[in-house]
Write a protein that holds these residues in place. Sequence first.
Motif, mmCIF file in Angstrom:
data_model
loop_
_atom_site.group_PDB
_atom_site.id
_atom_site.type_symbol
_atom_site.label_atom_id
_atom_site.label_comp_id
_atom_site.label_asym_id
_atom_site.label_seq_id
_atom_site.Cartn_x
_atom_site.Cartn_y
_atom_site.Cartn_z
ATOM 1 N N ARG A 70 0.879 -1.002 -0.157
ATOM 2 C CA ARG A 70 0.086 0.081 -0.005
ATOM 3 C C ARG A 70 0.925 1.276 -0.127
ATOM 4 O O ARG A 70 0.697 2.275 -0.768
ATOM 5 N N VAL A 214 -2.951 3.694 -2.641
ATOM 6 C CA VAL A 214 -1.879 2.713 -2.631
ATOM 7 C C VAL A 214 -0.660 3.222 -3.601
ATOM 8 O O VAL A 214 -0.974 3.893 -4.535
ATOM 9 N N SER A 267 -7.496 -1.367 -2.007
ATOM 10 C CA SER A 267 -7.121 -1.806 -0.598
ATOM 11 C C SER A 267 -8.373 -1.412 0.388
ATOM 12 O O SER A 267 -9.284 -0.613 -0.279
#
Length: 612
Positions: A70, A214, A267
């Motif tokens: 990330r 990310v 994410s």
Amino acid sequence: MQDINIATYLKDVLKNRPSDWLSLTTHRLDIYDERLAKTEFLDQFELLYKKGTSTTEALNQLPTAYDYIRLGHPLSSILEWGIAKHLDVPTQNVISFGSQTMPVLAILRTNTLKNTNTLICYSSELPESFNEEVLKSVYNYRFETQKVNTVEDIKPFNGSVIYISNKSKVQFSSVKADFHLTTYGPLGSILVINKTVETSYVSDIQHVRRRETVAMTPHNTLKALESFVEESSISFEDDAVEKHKAFVLEEIKTITHSNLTPLVGSSGLSIQYAIMMGLVDYALKHHKGQAIKFIVPPNCYGGTNDQARRVAACLEFVEIVDLPVDGNNDMVSSVNSVLDNIAKENAVPFIIAEIPTNPRVEVPNLEHLKEALSKPRLTSKGEKATEPVFILDQTFCPNVNFLGQNAILSDIKTISYASGSKFPSGGTCTAGYCTGSEKTKALLEPIKFHLTLCDNEATAFQYKMLAEHLPSMLKRIDDAYVNTRDFVSFIQRNLPEAKINFVSEALAQQGFTPSVFSLDLPTKGDTHEEREAYKRALNLKLINLMITNIPDESKFCVSYGQLKGCYWTIPATSTQGTTKEGDKDYIVRASLSPNLDLQRHKDVFMEFIESL
């Protein structure tokens, strides 16, 4: 590229890169120093470059780059290093993103808080998802936009200048604006910060990348690196993304028992950010003039806690309210009292909570929670209060039916989300997803809008990984729980003085079958400080023993829901990194997979017990 030595070296690095550089989404805490993070990886990488060493073995010995993909990973760090060398700027001034718009939002966030003007110039078009009106009205960002033919056409400006261009090749000549952002379609973007810009921008922008989006993902970064060293155009094949996406959305519907079309982000935190900003947008339109309260457990996962407070820092009408849920605190009582107070203020309540909680693995009385959430409340003026939205982080138990017809939260405005780097993908990607009960149908639209605005949807590869692993998720959850229950029972028999936080058999019968537990080891000492110091040392002793004796399966790592092995961590020093010190948990958290040598883990744990 002008520096042929760097190009030649990077070609060898790409040829010899360790397989983990593409496949891992987590890191080993035993070889990770957060203070040194990216610098440590690149310092040692530079030494290899100077020696001309690019063997797989040497590359594999490099320390962890950042914490999750990330925030950054080996390939993104190397891409940024190569571009920085080429442009003769500090390496930290080159930052890659999986999103085309989030780097702009990162600069706007910093400038809004600094009260600095921003001019956004672009040579072709702004990113498709860029929405000037919403960024000003909802995000509270201030800026001007201007189309120019080239960067040389930009006039002097009292503030920061962002120049945006779109390319099909990763190639750079010079940096003439304060911030030069180049977008690369579905790959994302690369931001270069001029050497003359104040250095504090670097950490501010990287923090946005860590919490609200990310880095350019490993598979996309590899394409960018190949374009960079070969001076070739990027191939933008779709990798059957629409087919995989359609399959994934249907799988999520089946798993969650929700009829609503789910959303999939790059994410878990990308999804959470879309949820937060979507709900803020909705509240501004439908609850005009009312304050917005995000209610968050103070000791929950650090990313959740930090992101919520970062949103509130930018918006004066948004406030964070603590929701004590763990240990001596009961979630239902806390929800009741907090909602009662917010109702009196005539504010809009959005609750973010994990079930089971992390790291204490506690499940509230769900019938009582339903009653607390659905209880009619009045404002101080006797008017009907705004009903809450319950934002449920279901990462630990994505198999539990909260949303389906007649399910416990089906009649509550409930949005459920999960981190895809855990069970949904088995650790093969970071994508996360969300859906909701029927009562949230109108809420999912603004959430989808903000996921798109931030260009934070899952990538083609992420959809592919979810399509591959979601069908086996429920079976993997069941098998991992069996291993975890077995291991917990073993510890209870052989180290009864330890306090174990895990679900009861009764809760397991209700479907709560997590494969994570936390362990409060027995301690000794005359004072609280001595007992705490002894326990913290014992935590590390246990983890080091496990990862040293079972290096192929036991990792000092923060993940959960992995395909194989056993992960160990201390929440206070990993997942609760940004949590207030008094709310941190200095205990051991372990997560088991469906595929590991359980007897070997018991044997090593017995060695630990015998050493006490």
